[in-house]
Write an enzyme that holds these catalytic residues in place. Structure first.
Site, PDB file in Angstrom:
ATOM      1  N   SER A 132      63.929  10.780  10.990  1.00 43.05           N
ATOM      2  CA  SER A 132      64.180  12.110  10.506  1.00 43.05           C
ATOM      3  C   SER A 132      65.050  11.966   8.456  1.00 43.05           C
ATOM      4  O   SER A 132      65.728  11.850   8.583  1.00 43.05           O
ATOM      5  CB  SER A 132      64.280  12.534  11.255  1.00 43.05           C
ATOM      6  N   LYS A 158      59.313  11.458   8.397  1.00 46.58           N
ATOM      7  CA  LYS A 158      59.521  12.577   9.546  1.00 46.58           C
ATOM      8  C   LYS A 158      60.915  13.479   7.455  1.00 46.58           C
ATOM      9  O   LYS A 158      61.772  13.271   7.424  1.00 46.58           O
ATOM     10  CB  LYS A 158      60.313  13.291  10.428  1.00 46.58           C
ATOM     11  N   LYS A 160      62.189  17.196   6.511  1.00 42.42           N
ATOM     12  CA  LYS A 160      62.495  18.200   6.589  1.00 42.42           C
ATOM     13  C   LYS A 160      61.844  19.276   5.559  1.00 42.42           C
ATOM     14  O   LYS A 160      61.791  19.050   4.791  1.00 42.42           O
ATOM     15  CB  LYS A 160      64.268  18.588   6.807  1.00 42.42           C
ATOM     16  N   ASP A 185      59.177  18.644   9.198  1.00 40.07           N
ATOM     17  CA  ASP A 185      59.950  19.555  10.512  1.00 40.07           C
ATOM     18  C   ASP A 185      60.175  20.494   9.959  1.00 40.07           C
ATOM     19  O   ASP A 185      60.476  20.387   9.023  1.00 40.07           O
ATOM     20  CB  ASP A 185      60.529  18.672  10.995  1.00 40.07           C
ATOM     21  N   GLU A 210      55.918  19.953  12.564  1.00 42.09           N
ATOM     22  CA  GLU A 210      56.814  20.353  14.249  1.00 42.09           C
ATOM     23  C   GLU A 210      56.957  22.283  13.249  1.00 42.09           C
ATOM     24  O   GLU A 210      58.056  22.015  12.655  1.00 42.09           O
ATOM     25  CB  GLU A 210      57.602  19.310  13.295  1.00 42.09           C
ATOM     26  N   ASP A 235      58.531  22.291  18.654  1.00 43.11           N
ATOM     27  CA  ASP A 235      60.311  21.481  18.980  1.00 43.11           C
ATOM     28  C   ASP A 235      61.016  22.738  19.602  1.00 43.11           C
ATOM     29  O   ASP A 235      61.371  22.265  21.248  1.00 43.11           O
ATOM     30  CB  ASP A 235      60.248  21.125  17.923  1.00 43.11           C
ATOM     31  N   LYS A 259      62.666  16.771  24.234  1.00 42.34           N
ATOM     32  CA  LYS A 259      64.358  16.590  23.746  1.00 42.34           C
ATOM     33  C   LYS A 259      64.438  17.118  25.195  1.00 42.34           C
ATOM     34  O   LYS A 259      64.794  17.921  25.390  1.00 42.34           O
ATOM     35  CB  LYS A 259      64.636  16.899  23.112  1.00 42.34           C
ATOM     36  N   GLY A 287      64.713  14.088  18.862  1.00 49.19           N
ATOM     37  CA  GLY A 287      66.387  13.663  18.475  1.00 49.19           C
ATOM     38  C   GLY A 287      67.541  14.482  18.228  1.00 49.19           C
ATOM     39  O   GLY A 287      66.760  15.782  17.193  1.00 49.19           O
TER      40      GLY A 287
HETATM   41  O1  OSB Z   1      64.665  19.418  14.374  1.00 51.96           O
HETATM   42  O2  OSB Z   1      64.151  17.368  15.124  1.00 51.96           O
HETATM   43  C1  OSB Z   1      64.789  18.102  14.607  1.00 51.96           C
HETATM   44  C2  OSB Z   1      68.307  17.111  13.537  1.00 51.96           C
HETATM   45  C3  OSB Z   1      69.266  17.909  14.728  1.00 51.96           C
HETATM   46  C4  OSB Z   1      68.381  19.268  15.060  1.00 51.96           C
HETATM   47  C5  OSB Z   1      67.349  19.476  15.364  1.00 51.96           C
HETATM   48  C6  OSB Z   1      66.203  18.294  14.778  1.00 51.96           C
HETATM   49  C7  OSB Z   1      67.432  17.190  14.188  1.00 51.96           C
HETATM   50  C8  OSB Z   1      65.836  16.101  13.521  1.00 51.96           C
HETATM   51  C9  OSB Z   1      67.292  14.963  13.508  1.00 51.96           C
HETATM   52  O3  OSB Z   1      65.712  15.693  12.857  1.00 51.96           O
HETATM   53  C10 OSB Z   1      66.959  13.886  14.144  1.00 51.96           C
HETATM   54  C11 OSB Z   1      67.543  12.294  14.475  1.00 51.96           C
HETATM   55  O4  OSB Z   1      68.286  12.731  15.360  1.00 51.96           O
HETATM   56  O5  OSB Z   1      66.614  11.591  14.530  1.00 51.96           O
HETATM   57 MG    MG Z   2      62.669  19.385  15.136  1.00 51.56          MG
END
Ligand code: OSB
Ligand code: MG
Length: 364
Positions: A132, A158, A160, A185, A210, A235, A259, A287
């Site tokens: 991510s 992925k 953001k 995401d 996402e 999510d 999650k 994650g």
């Molecule tokens: O939205 O998936 C998410 C990390 C912290 C809070 C929310 C998210 C995330 C990530 C990171 O996208 C995922 C990772 O742990 O690599």
């Molecule tokens: Mg997410």
């Protein structure tokens, strides 16, 4: 069965600041739960972040809820099967509950010699993983970061996104990597009125988008799904088995990010997995920038058969200079599922000592 519970805060600086639509993380301020029994111990990690910006829960609040409301309900629990019932009276706080459940489950599994993956119904020895990637300072910086991750062997990327950082970064990465499994995401940063802007992502062959809209907006997601070709994955909106079924059956999502922290534990996560498999809905493991403790549990969960898309499960080195456990390392784009009893990993005592910012020991 449980004699004492230790609540320990650790602070791990991140290798790269992680920027999202809800803020930037530079340090992982995590809460560990350690359950002590007469014969063994167990570890859990609470995934709540420092501030209530991704979810209503945040780490200081979770620590208070665990210490004041969950741990006192643990002393009477003799077997992990009784755990959910013991904690049910407390409303909400799924991340706090999940951390406690994991620590108790780990202690019990260590006592029986069984691995968490085996207990949950895992079928794989290694799981496909992705990475991510946060919002970058520039397109050039993003493309360089992605280049590095692709070279490391990650099986999907992925990005953001947020309004103003969506089509351009997706186009830049897609031009460089025409065949890379790619997804985005938004962490709820868009509104249904932005549907046209989001439809501009349809040309880039994304695996999914996402959580484009707010956590509580299932209707909006169902409407958006009708206007986009890219599948919607949820999510934040998936908070329980019930909400997962509702989201799927209402057409709000075609894919589910699971999650365990967000849904109250690994057992509920497994039930959501089963419901998705029954409905032919693909799932993947999300994650929360976990340390090696939480990562071990996530890798175990991702070894279940329905986890058919690569998870947000990256190598320890993608997050931290020094993890709490032996580092998780990428092997041809996969992480190996720990085989030892319980989590199958232990915090390294010297790392724990270095990274701890506070410890509290609770007894009946
Ligand atoms: O939205 O998936 C998410 C990390 C912290 C809070 C929310 C998210 C995330 C990530 C990171 O996208 C995922 C990772 O742990 O690599
Ligand atoms: Mg997410």
């Amino acid at each position: 069965m449980i004699e004492a519970v230790e609540l320990r805060r650790v602070a791990l600086p991140l290798v790269v600041p992680f920027r999202t639509s809800f803020g930037t993380q530079t340090v992982r301020d995590a809460l560990l739960v350690r359950v002590l029994t007469p014969s063994t111990e167990g570890w859990g990690e609470c995934v709540a972040l420092s501030e209530p910006l991704y979810s209503a829960e945040f780490v200081d609040g979770a620590e208070l809820v665990i210490g004041r409301h969950l741990v006192p309900r643990l002393w009477a629990v003799e077997h992990p099967g009784e755990l959910a019932g013991a904690l049910r009276a407390v409303k909400g706080h799924p991340m706090a509950k999940a951390a406690v459940e994991l620590a108790a489950l780990d202690a019990w599994l260590r006592g029986t010699g069984k691995s968490l993956a085996c207990h949950l119904g895992g079928v794989r020895e290694a799981v496909d993983v992705g990475v991510s990637v946060g919002i970058a300072g520039s397109l050039g910086e993003l493309v360089d970061q992605v280049e590095g991750y692709v070279a490391d062997g990650y099986r999907r990327v992925k990005l953001k996104i947020e309004p103003g950082w969506d089509v351009a970064p997706v186009r830049a990465v897609r031009e460089r990597h025409p065949d890379l499994p790619l997804q985005v995401d938004a962490n709820g940063a868009y509104r249904l009125e932005d549907a046209t802007a989001l439809a501009a992502l349809d040309g880039f062959e994304l695996l999914l988008i996402e959580q484009p809209l707010a956590e509580d907006d299932l209707r909006g997601h169902a409407e958006l799904a009708r206007r986009l070709a890219t599948p919607i994955c949820l999510d934040e909106s998936i908070t329980s088995l019930g909400s997962a079924v509702e989201a799927i059956e209402s057409g709000a999502c075609a894919i589910v990010n699971i999650k365990a922290g967000r849904v109250g534990g690994y057992l509920e996560a497994t039930r959501i997995h089963d419901a998705c498999v029954e409905r032919s809905v693909p799932v993947w493991c999300g994650g929360m920038l976990e340390t090696g403790i939480g990562r071990a549990a996530n890798v175990a969960l991702a070894s279940l058969p329905g986890f058919t898309l690569p998870g947000d499960l990256s190598a320890s080195s993608r997050y931290f200079h020094a993890d709490l456990t032996a580092p998780f390392e990428l092997e041809e784009g996969r992480l190996r599922v720990p085989e030892g009893p319980g989590l199958g990993v232990d915090p390294r005592p010297e790392r724990l000592a270095e990274l701890t910012t506070s410890v509290e020991l609770l007894r009946p």
